[in-house]
Each structure stands twice: as structure tokens, then as C-alpha cells.
Scaffold this motif. Structure first.
Motif, PDB file in Angstrom:
ATOM      1  N   GLY A   1     -57.192  72.683   2.690  1.00 32.89           N
ATOM      2  CA  GLY A   1     -57.316  73.599   1.632  1.00 32.89           C
ATOM      3  C   GLY A   1     -56.584  72.917   0.386  1.00 32.89           C
ATOM      4  O   GLY A   1     -55.583  72.036   0.274  1.00 32.89           O
ATOM      5  N   SER A   2     -56.939  73.772  -0.709  1.00 29.16           N
ATOM      6  CA  SER A   2     -56.283  73.530  -2.025  1.00 29.16           C
ATOM      7  C   SER A   2     -54.578  73.526  -1.925  1.00 29.16           C
ATOM      8  O   SER A   2     -54.431  74.481  -1.339  1.00 29.16           O
ATOM      9  N   GLY A   3     -53.920  72.573  -2.308  1.00 31.88           N
ATOM     10  CA  GLY A   3     -52.587  72.582  -2.409  1.00 31.88           C
ATOM     11  C   GLY A   3     -51.911  72.082  -1.500  1.00 31.88           C
ATOM     12  O   GLY A   3     -50.398  72.376  -1.384  1.00 31.88           O
ATOM     13  N   HIS A   4     -52.479  71.835  -0.180  1.00 32.51           N
ATOM     14  CA  HIS A   4     -51.736  71.481   1.102  1.00 32.51           C
ATOM     15  C   HIS A   4     -51.781  69.746   0.941  1.00 32.51           C
ATOM     16  O   HIS A   4     -51.027  69.412   1.964  1.00 32.51           O
ATOM     17  N   ALA A   5     -52.308  68.935   0.007  1.00 31.75           N
ATOM     18  CA  ALA A   5     -52.086  67.766  -0.050  1.00 31.75           C
ATOM     19  C   ALA A   5     -50.495  67.172   0.140  1.00 31.75           C
ATOM     20  O   ALA A   5     -50.245  66.258   0.749  1.00 31.75           O
ATOM     21  N   VAL A   6     -49.682  67.818  -0.829  1.00 28.26           N
ATOM     22  CA  VAL A   6     -48.393  67.369  -0.904  1.00 28.26           C
ATOM     23  C   VAL A   6     -47.712  67.678   0.375  1.00 28.26           C
ATOM     24  O   VAL A   6     -46.950  66.796   0.767  1.00 28.26           O
ATOM     25  N   ALA A   7     -47.916  68.982   0.961  1.00 32.21           N
ATOM     26  CA  ALA A   7     -47.269  69.265   2.287  1.00 32.21           C
ATOM     27  C   ALA A   7     -47.829  68.370   3.364  1.00 32.21           C
ATOM     28  O   ALA A   7     -46.918  68.053   4.282  1.00 32.21           O
ATOM     29  N   GLY A   8     -48.842  68.146   3.261  1.00 36.00           N
ATOM     30  CA  GLY A   8     -49.159  67.179   4.218  1.00 36.00           C
ATOM     31  C   GLY A   8     -48.744  65.843   4.255  1.00 36.00           C
ATOM     32  O   GLY A   8     -48.356  65.168   5.307  1.00 36.00           O
ATOM     33  N   ALA A   9     -48.467  65.252   3.140  1.00 35.88           N
ATOM     34  CA  ALA A   9     -47.741  64.004   2.932  1.00 35.88           C
ATOM     35  C   ALA A   9     -46.426  64.025   3.179  1.00 35.88           C
ATOM     36  O   ALA A   9     -45.828  63.135   3.812  1.00 35.88           O
ATOM     37  N   ALA A  10     -45.736  65.103   2.821  1.00 38.06           N
ATOM     38  CA  ALA A  10     -44.537  65.173   3.314  1.00 38.06           C
ATOM     39  C   ALA A  10     -44.152  65.462   4.774  1.00 38.06           C
ATOM     40  O   ALA A  10     -43.487  64.508   5.456  1.00 38.06           O
ATOM     41  N   ALA A  11     -45.084  66.212   5.588  1.00 34.81           N
ATOM     42  CA  ALA A  11     -44.825  66.138   6.844  1.00 34.81           C
ATOM     43  C   ALA A  11     -45.516  64.697   7.556  1.00 34.81           C
ATOM     44  O   ALA A  11     -44.849  64.388   8.388  1.00 34.81           O
ATOM     45  N   GLY A  12     -46.536  64.184   7.128  1.00 35.28           N
ATOM     46  CA  GLY A  12     -46.826  62.896   7.446  1.00 35.28           C
ATOM     47  C   GLY A  12     -45.656  61.981   7.534  1.00 35.28           C
ATOM     48  O   GLY A  12     -45.639  60.857   8.198  1.00 35.28           O
ATOM     49  N   CYS A  13     -44.899  61.775   6.243  1.00 37.52           N
ATOM     50  CA  CYS A  13     -43.811  60.959   5.986  1.00 37.52           C
ATOM     51  C   CYS A  13     -42.734  61.112   6.934  1.00 37.52           C
ATOM     52  O   CYS A  13     -42.362  60.244   7.689  1.00 37.52           O
ATOM     53  N   ALA A  14     -42.479  62.590   7.391  1.00 34.99           N
ATOM     54  CA  ALA A  14     -41.499  62.635   8.347  1.00 34.99           C
ATOM     55  C   ALA A  14     -42.059  62.183   9.629  1.00 34.99           C
ATOM     56  O   ALA A  14     -41.015  61.540  10.312  1.00 34.99           O
ATOM     57  N   VAL A  15     -43.201  62.417  10.148  1.00 36.19           N
ATOM     58  CA  VAL A  15     -43.572  61.888  11.624  1.00 36.19           C
ATOM     59  C   VAL A  15     -43.546  60.430  11.211  1.00 36.19           C
ATOM     60  O   VAL A  15     -43.181  59.709  12.226  1.00 36.19           O
ATOM     61  N   GLY A  16     -43.909  59.789  10.257  1.00 34.89           N
ATOM     62  CA  GLY A  16     -43.792  58.352  10.259  1.00 34.89           C
ATOM     63  C   GLY A  16     -42.617  57.676  10.346  1.00 34.89           C
ATOM     64  O   GLY A  16     -42.221  56.743  11.134  1.00 34.89           O
ATOM     65  N   VAL A  17     -41.670  58.379   9.840  1.00 38.97           N
ATOM     66  CA  VAL A  17     -40.332  57.915   9.932  1.00 38.97           C
ATOM     67  C   VAL A  17     -39.684  58.034  11.346  1.00 38.97           C
ATOM     68  O   VAL A  17     -39.098  57.163  11.824  1.00 38.97           O
ATOM     69  N   HIS A  18     -39.917  59.199  11.823  1.00 39.48           N
ATOM     70  CA  HIS A  18     -39.697  59.293  13.274  1.00 39.48           C
ATOM     71  C   HIS A  18     -40.200  58.344  14.328  1.00 39.48           C
ATOM     72  O   HIS A  18     -39.551  57.592  14.995  1.00 39.48           O
ATOM     73  N   ARG A  19     -41.737  58.038  14.091  1.00 39.60           N
ATOM     74  CA  ARG A  19     -42.209  57.193  14.928  1.00 39.60           C
ATOM     75  C   ARG A  19     -41.827  55.555  14.753  1.00 39.60           C
ATOM     76  O   ARG A  19     -41.635  55.034  15.577  1.00 39.60           O
ATOM     77  N   ARG A  20     -41.287  55.363  13.313  1.00 36.01           N
ATOM     78  CA  ARG A  20     -40.969  53.887  13.145  1.00 36.01           C
ATOM     79  C   ARG A  20     -39.386  53.816  13.889  1.00 36.01           C
ATOM     80  O   ARG A  20     -39.289  52.833  14.260  1.00 36.01           O
TER      81      ARG A  20
END
Length: 86
Positions: A45-64
Motif C-alpha cells: 500500500g501507499s507509504g509502506h515502502a520505507v517501512a518495508g525497506a527498514a524491516a527488510g534491512c533488519a532481517v538482512g542484517v540478522h541473516r548475514r
């Protein structure tokens, strides 16, 4: 006689690719998973791209970090084995 710009660029790219060190595929990371999260958030939805990027970044750091820990444990395990078992 002039060399076409495309041919010169292709020759330069080929030379640089031969000189570059071997690439290593790594799991996760802020940029990789943050981009995926941003795309997913955009489609939610509108405006959720930044929240998705932040959540994806946190998951990516955890996986790395998990992959780095696993790699270190494998290296330590290989060092602790007797020479005949390798």
C-alpha cells in the motif's frame, strides 16, 4: 580508422572482468533484503515502502550475522579435526 565506442567499452569491460577478484555470494545483507522489503511494501500500500525497506534491512542484517557465525563455526570445526579426518 576509429574504433566504435561500443567495441572499446566491451574490450574494457572484458579486461576489467578478468582482472577482478572472484566474487563470493553471501547470504542476506541490508541492501539486498532492504530492496526486497521496499518492493513488497510498495505493493502492500501507499507509504509502506520505507517501512518495508527498514524491516527488510533488519532481517538482512540478522541473516548475514547468522551466516557469519555458521561460517566461523565450520572453520573452527575444520581446524580442530585431526589431519587424517579431513
Amino acid at each position: 580508422m576509429r574504433i566504435p565506442l561500443f567495441a572499446a567499452a566491451a574490450a574494457l569491460a572484458a579486461g576489467l572482468s578478468l582482472a577482478a577478484p572472484a566474487a563470493e555470494a553471501k547470504t542476506g545483507g541490508c541492501v539486498k533484503d532492504g530492496a526486497v522489503g521496499a518492493v513488497a511494501g510498495h505493493f502492500v500500500g501507499s507509504g509502506h515502502a520505507v517501512a518495508g525497506a527498514a524491516a527488510g534491512c533488519a532481517v538482512g542484517v540478522h541473516r548475514r550475522n547468522a551466516a557469519n557465525r555458521r561460517d566461523q563455526q565450520q572453520q573452527q570445526g575444520a581446524q580442530n579435526q585431526p589431519a587424517g579426518n579431513r
